[in-house]
Write an enzyme that holds these catalytic residues in place. Structure first.
Site, PDB file in Angstrom:
ATOM      1  N   CYS A  18      54.049 -29.483 -25.024  1.00  0.00           N
ATOM      2  CA  CYS A  18      54.541 -29.903 -23.621  1.00  0.00           C
ATOM      3  C   CYS A  18      53.497 -30.405 -23.191  1.00  0.00           C
ATOM      4  CB  CYS A  18      54.603 -28.625 -23.078  1.00  0.00           C
ATOM      5  SG  CYS A  18      55.530 -28.641 -21.364  1.00  0.00           S
ATOM      6  N   GLU A  34      22.075 -15.808   1.534  1.00  0.00           N
ATOM      7  CA  GLU A  34      22.963 -14.406   0.897  1.00  0.00           C
ATOM      8  C   GLU A  34      24.216 -13.985   1.336  1.00  0.00           C
ATOM      9  OE1 GLU A  34      20.693 -10.768   2.332  1.00  0.00           O
ATOM     10  OE2 GLU A  34      18.900 -11.952   2.116  1.00  0.00           O
ATOM     11  N   CYS A  68      59.252 -30.640 -21.060  1.00  0.00           N
ATOM     12  CA  CYS A  68      59.852 -31.265 -21.972  1.00  0.00           C
ATOM     13  C   CYS A  68      61.071 -30.083 -22.451  1.00  0.00           C
ATOM     14  CB  CYS A  68      58.635 -30.097 -22.792  1.00  0.00           C
ATOM     15  SG  CYS A  68      58.642 -28.286 -23.147  1.00  0.00           S
ATOM     16  N   TYR A  74      19.230  -5.109  -0.465  1.00  0.00           N
ATOM     17  CA  TYR A  74      19.286  -6.261   0.086  1.00  0.00           C
ATOM     18  C   TYR A  74      17.889  -6.536   1.287  1.00  0.00           C
ATOM     19  CZ  TYR A  74      23.517  -4.403   3.019  1.00  0.00           C
ATOM     20  OH  TYR A  74      23.809  -3.641   3.863  1.00  0.00           O
ATOM     21  N   CYS A 128      61.539 -25.810 -19.607  1.00  0.00           N
ATOM     22  CA  CYS A 128      61.363 -26.423 -19.001  1.00  0.00           C
ATOM     23  C   CYS A 128      61.010 -27.783 -18.623  1.00  0.00           C
ATOM     24  CB  CYS A 128      60.176 -26.306 -20.461  1.00  0.00           C
ATOM     25  SG  CYS A 128      58.052 -26.996 -19.820  1.00  0.00           S
ATOM     26  N   CYS A 158      56.334 -21.916 -20.783  1.00  0.00           N
ATOM     27  CA  CYS A 158      56.829 -22.198 -22.269  1.00  0.00           C
ATOM     28  C   CYS A 158      56.737 -22.429 -23.548  1.00  0.00           C
ATOM     29  CB  CYS A 158      56.707 -23.885 -21.478  1.00  0.00           C
ATOM     30  SG  CYS A 158      57.191 -25.527 -23.049  1.00  0.00           S
ATOM     31  N   LYS A 170      27.342 -11.768   1.603  1.00  0.00           N
ATOM     32  CA  LYS A 170      27.427 -10.811   2.465  1.00  0.00           C
ATOM     33  C   LYS A 170      28.862 -10.113   1.116  1.00  0.00           C
ATOM     34  CE  LYS A 170      29.351  -8.985   6.984  1.00  0.00           C
ATOM     35  NZ  LYS A 170      29.647  -7.511   6.761  1.00  0.00           N
ATOM     36  N   ASP A 225      30.781  -6.577   0.314  1.00  0.00           N
ATOM     37  CA  ASP A 225      32.178  -5.824   0.994  1.00  0.00           C
ATOM     38  C   ASP A 225      32.049  -4.842   0.640  1.00  0.00           C
ATOM     39  OD1 ASP A 225      33.944  -5.777   2.792  1.00  0.00           O
ATOM     40  OD2 ASP A 225      35.051  -6.379   1.843  1.00  0.00           O
ATOM     41  N   LYS A 285      31.878 -15.221   8.470  1.00  0.00           N
ATOM     42  CA  LYS A 285      33.276 -14.566   7.751  1.00  0.00           C
ATOM     43  C   LYS A 285      33.752 -15.797   6.895  1.00  0.00           C
ATOM     44  CE  LYS A 285      33.258 -10.001   7.761  1.00  0.00           C
ATOM     45  NZ  LYS A 285      33.618  -9.236   9.020  1.00  0.00           N
TER      46      LYS A 285
END
Ligand code: IVH
Length: 690
Positions: free
Chosen positions: A432, A117, A412, A226, A409, A427, A119, A121, A315
């Site tokens: 481009c 599953e 281009c 859960y 840029c 840009c 985890k 937080d 983790k």
């Protein structure tokens, strides 16, 4: 309306509202619009105002809250709330599996079944329902005693105050914020001049442990359950069964729970699909919880002083290191925005060498106060792109970043402009080459059209060669086969494969096509919502912005973006060409989650050509089902092929539904073919499509 009629209507409305909460928060598949939901709610509130004696604490209208107490009462837990041991590496996860085997005196080569599953937080809570009614909610506290947050939990929209049946039970889960909601809460606090929450978990804890429940009610907290206490009382023998039970009662549960056979399968799920799905999830997860599926084994293993022996939390690597910021470059995105990237002196973080990290935007650079030459703290969390966290040590010779921003840029030569949200350079040239290459690569990416051979490098090359000027050109590449083969490094064989993949991508469902177009703010989920609400692209183009806004889950700003995108001449031309190329622009076939096997526990016995057992597993999972290796009471379906084993007799004895190849062929006709082209081709043959 007389009192009796009102009473009946009120009961009906409450059931309806709870059902829509469930559809929205748990299944992520709302059936009605915001406006329709509000209408139901208003009707209920009006009736209750007219008949105040019919108001009960379990009515959805009671989710508004108000001051309750001077302090939260302490409650002793009926079932102690243990926490989990952590595994910080895959090695430690395998050690856990070996430990379990040793404890159970099993051969380590014998795979155990694990329920994996995400985890969550947030903040752990325990909930008690009595005769189907929410009766008590407590925080974990120290595991033996917690705080009574019943009144606060009552205000949570996703939490049903009545279950679908009048059962009594205790469940456990996690209260949390989605990342978006957390950002919004902090934004509001900033505007109100209130101190910000350090992270989503603190925000969840602070919001739940309120003395004035109106404050809790104003925060969009979520919850996923859960665990089910005393499962044997409910005839449940496995963790997968417990989750199915919770869902059946309309208690919200997390997506991405998966049954894995053996630790290897668990590892590849955690590092593969789960890690990949992580970034797209609305809620944050910092790892996975691996639990033995069979409760009989839980009883055998028991607990240490602190934690169960039958489960462990893995983790994802999240580590930090300090290194020098050597320079800053700017990465052009498919929208033309240029994201500042930190060029770092190579440093190892969590086993990976990091040379670049994101600086997000120009404001972030200012906020961090970093300059070239500084020693900076860099963080890497799981799959996520490394991030510069702050200055560790100010450099001796510092070069300011913001004072010397590029003006043109690099790709281009166009003069750069400033954009606001987020504050960055951009840009503005829609042709481009780098921007086009990024658009092509996104269009071809996994979650979108999935043309694996058309990655960033190839896309850039084809743009440079003048073979691609926009994404629609992908479907004209076939006409340039000769030129492609002549390109250095494009051996004939890979050109053939590339063209075949492009051809195959034409069958991707409308939702994916829509996502691939890269409409601002339209992720995979929103794209799916859109295809559920509109029959085809013509209907979408003809719709006023309000119609997008009406969709539950799409806000005003996103609605505007979508409408604007669909009213831009160039975009319309592009859509027309893609359509002519044969891409899907109508909702037809269902999404994968709504597939035939969706939500079912499916077992396979005997041979069902043309697929191997492993391939059936892939097909079942792709259509949203669980593949299980043994038949039990909780199995929903047994697929029985030629030379079936003892599972068939067992299924018949237990009354489990059995399907043979022919029945299966019929059932799968309206399903979506599996992802992999090779499998999809044989699948089509199997169901008799051409
Ligand atoms: S099961 C006896 N499942 O992680 C086992 N816990 O580090 C009870 N958590 O206290 C816990 N997601 O707050 C379980 N899918 C999940 C979870 C989960 C998050 C939290 C929970 C627990 C902590 C332990």
């Amino acid at each position: 309306m007389n009192r009796k009629q009102a009473q009946e209507r009120i009961a009906e409305l409450r059931r309806e509202i709870e059902r829509h909460n469930y559809l929205y928060y748990t299944l992520d598949a709302p059936e009605i619009s915001d406006a329709e939901y509000d209408a139901l709610y208003r009707e209920l509130a009006n009736l209750e105002r007219e008949f105040p004696d019919l108001v009960t604490p379990d009515s959805p209208t009671q989710k508004v809250g108000g001051p309750v107490a001077r302090e939260l009462a302490t409650v002793r837990h009926e079932f102690p709330m243990y926490s989990l041991d952590n595994a910080f590496s895959l090695g430690e996860l395998r050690d856990f599996d070996a430990r379990v085997h040793r404890f159970l005196k099993l051969d380590v080569a014998e795979p155990l079944e694990y329920h994996v599953e995400p985890k969550l937080d947030g903040l752990a809570v325990s909930l008690k329902y009595e005769n189907g009614r929410f009766a008590l909610g407590t925080t974990r506290g120290d595991g033996r005693e917690g705080e009574d947050v019943t009144a606060n939990l009552r205000t949570l929209k996703p939490l049903p105050l009545r279950l679908t049946r009048d059962v009594s039970l205790t469940v456990r889960g996690e209260v949390f914020f989605t990342e978006q909601d957390f950002a919004r809460v902090n934004e509001q606090r900033k505007e109100a001049g209130e101190p910000l929450f350090a992270n989503a978990r603190n925000a969840a804890a602070g919001s739940l442990r309120q003395l004035d429940t109106a404050v809790t009610a104003s925060r969009p907290l979520r919850i996923f359950l859960y665990a089910l206490e005393e499962p044997e009382r409910h005839g449940v023998k496995t963790q997968a069964g417990a989750i199915a039970k919770l869902r059946e009662l309309h208690l919200p549960t997390a997506p991405l729970n998966t049954l894995c056979r053996g630790i290897d399968e668990a590892v590849s799920y955690i590092e593969g699909d789960l890690a990949e799905a992580r970034e797209g999830l609305a809620f944050s997860t910092d790892g996975a919880v691996v639990k033995l599926n069979d409760f009989a084994l839980w009883d055998k293993l028991g607990f240490t002083a602190k934690s169960p022996r039958f489960a462990i939390a893995y983790k994802y690597a999240s580590a930090e290191a300090v290194t020098e910021l050597e320079g800053v470059t700017f990465q052009l995105s498919r929208t033309g925005t240029m994201t500042p990237v930190a060029e770092l002196a190579p440093v190892e973080i969590g086993g990976v060498t990091v040379k670049r990290a994101t600086l997000h935007n120009l404001d972030e650079i200012e906020r961090l106060g970093v300059a070239i030459g500084d020693k900076v703290r860099v963080m890497r969390a799981g799959e996520v792109i490394p991030k510069v966290q702050g200055v560790a040590e100010v450099g001796e010779k510092r070069r300011d970043i913001l004072a010397k921003l590029p003006t043109h840029c690099e790709s281009c030569g166009t003069k750069l402009v400033r954009r606001d949200d987020p504050p960055n350079l951009a840009c503005p040239n829609r042709e481009c080459p780098e921007v086009v290459a990024q658009q092509v690569a996104f269009f071809a990416s996994r979650g979108a059209m999935r043309i694996e051979r058309l990655g960033g490098k190839i896309a850039r090359r084809l743009v440079r060669e003048g073979l691609l000027k926009d994404v629609a050109d992908i479907y004209t590449l076939r006409e340039h086969e000769r030129e492609l083969v002549a390109l250095e490094g494009f051996a004939e064989i890979s050109v053939q494969n590339l063209l075949a993949e492009i051809e195959g991508s034409k069958r991707r469902p409308f939702a994916r096509v829509l996502y691939a177009l890269g409409i601002p703010e339209v992720g995979a989920q929103t794209a799916r919502l859109l295809t559920e609400h509109f029959a085809d692209i013509d209907e979408m183009i003809a719709a006023p912005p309000e119609r997008f806004d009406e969709i539950y889950g799409i806000g005003e700003v996103v609605a505007r973006e979508i409408w604007e995108f669909l009213h831009d001449e160039r975009n319309l031309k592009l859509i027309k060409r893609l359509r002519e190329a044969g891409l899907q622009f109508a909702s037809g076939a269902e999404g994968q989650a709504g597939g035939f096997f969706s939500g079912k526990k499916v077992c396979v016995t005997g041979r069902i050509d043309p697929f191997t057992r492993d391939e059936w597993k892939e097909i079942i999972e792709a259509s949203g089902g669980y593949f299980v290796t043994a038949v039990s009471k909780s199995t929903d379906l047994l697929l029985a092929g030629e030379e079936p084993g003892s599972k068939l007799a067992k299924a018949e004895k237990l009354g489990v539904e059995v399907m043979d190849a022919n029945a299966l062929r019929e059932a799968l006709k309206s399903d979506v073919p599996p992802e992999s082209e090779e499998l999809a081709a044989r699948w089509r043959e199997f169901v008799g499509e051409d």
